[in-house]
Design a protein around this motif. Structure first.
Motif, mmCIF file in Angstrom:
data_model
loop_
_atom_site.group_PDB
_atom_site.id
_atom_site.type_symbol
_atom_site.label_atom_id
_atom_site.label_comp_id
_atom_site.label_asym_id
_atom_site.label_seq_id
_atom_site.Cartn_x
_atom_site.Cartn_y
_atom_site.Cartn_z
ATOM 1 N N SER A 63 0.827 -1.203 0.000
ATOM 2 C CA SER A 63 0.000 0.000 0.000
ATOM 3 C C SER A 63 0.863 1.257 0.000
ATOM 4 O O SER A 63 0.625 2.191 -0.778
ATOM 5 C CB SER A 63 -0.921 -0.004 1.211
ATOM 6 O OG SER A 63 -1.658 1.180 1.272
ATOM 7 N N LEU A 64 1.867 1.301 0.866
ATOM 8 C CA LEU A 64 2.746 2.461 0.930
ATOM 9 C C LEU A 64 3.529 2.616 -0.364
ATOM 10 O O LEU A 64 3.669 3.734 -0.883
ATOM 11 C CB LEU A 64 3.701 2.367 2.119
ATOM 12 C CG LEU A 64 4.627 3.571 2.311
ATOM 13 C CD1 LEU A 64 3.829 4.845 2.552
ATOM 14 C CD2 LEU A 64 5.597 3.317 3.446
ATOM 15 N N ASN A 65 4.025 1.511 -0.914
ATOM 16 C CA ASN A 65 4.735 1.569 -2.201
ATOM 17 C C ASN A 65 3.860 2.246 -3.257
ATOM 18 O O ASN A 65 4.316 3.116 -3.996
ATOM 19 C CB ASN A 65 5.117 0.175 -2.686
ATOM 20 C CG ASN A 65 6.212 -0.471 -1.872
ATOM 21 O OD1 ASN A 65 6.874 0.168 -1.072
ATOM 22 N ND2 ASN A 65 6.390 -1.765 -2.070
ATOM 23 N N GLY A 66 2.604 1.837 -3.327
ATOM 24 C CA GLY A 66 1.685 2.398 -4.312
ATOM 25 C C GLY A 66 1.421 3.877 -4.095
ATOM 26 O O GLY A 66 1.428 4.666 -5.036
ATOM 27 N N LYS A 67 1.195 4.255 -2.851
ATOM 28 C CA LYS A 67 0.913 5.660 -2.540
ATOM 29 C C LYS A 67 2.133 6.551 -2.823
ATOM 30 O O LYS A 67 1.988 7.652 -3.344
ATOM 31 C CB LYS A 67 0.484 5.818 -1.082
ATOM 32 C CG LYS A 67 -0.833 5.175 -0.761
ATOM 33 C CD LYS A 67 -1.950 5.891 -1.449
ATOM 34 C CE LYS A 67 -3.288 5.285 -1.086
ATOM 35 N NZ LYS A 67 -4.363 5.779 -1.924
#
Length: 125
Positions: A63-67
């Motif tokens: 999720s953090l990678n995507g954001k």
């Protein structure tokens, strides 16, 4: 002039100080406008490599990678003057689809939807 620490928020690239904001400002830059890159490719490569190498592995999630990647692409578009830009947007005539970024060119009178993915699995979907 906007304070450099608030540039991600004042440009509406991020909605507030959250984990994405903290990660971007800590591991990439507190002011993306000051990053030295001669073209968009170099900018995105610099930002992503900074995140990948400086952010501890334990802190990273899909999720953090995507954001973070969405923020990197959005800041790149902003730096290149590609505006207006709408983040996490829906288009009325495309039901049940949330685009990561929607661009609108007045001359063409049609939106350009961008979906940003960091994994092969997500791109396949």
């Amino acid at each position: 002039m906007t304070k450099s620490t608030d540039i991600l928020i004042s440009t509406h690239i991020l909605s507030g100080k959250n984990k994405t904001y903290d990660t971007f400002t800590k591991y990439i830059s507190s002011d993306f406008r000051t990053i030295k890159a001669s073209n968009p490719h170099e900018y995105i490569e610099f930002c992503w490599n900074s995140y990948e190498t400086k952010c501890p592995k334990a802190a990273k999630t899909q999720s953090l990678n995507g954001k973070v990647f969405e923020a990197v692409v959005a800041t790149c578009l902003y730096r290149e003057g590609i505006l207006p830009m709408f983040l996490q947007a829906q288009v009325t005539f495309v039901p049940n689809v949330d685009f990561d970024i929607v661009l609108f060119k007045e001359e063409r009178r049609s939106p350009i939807g961008i979906s940003i993915k960091t994994s092969l699995r997500e791109r396949y979907k």
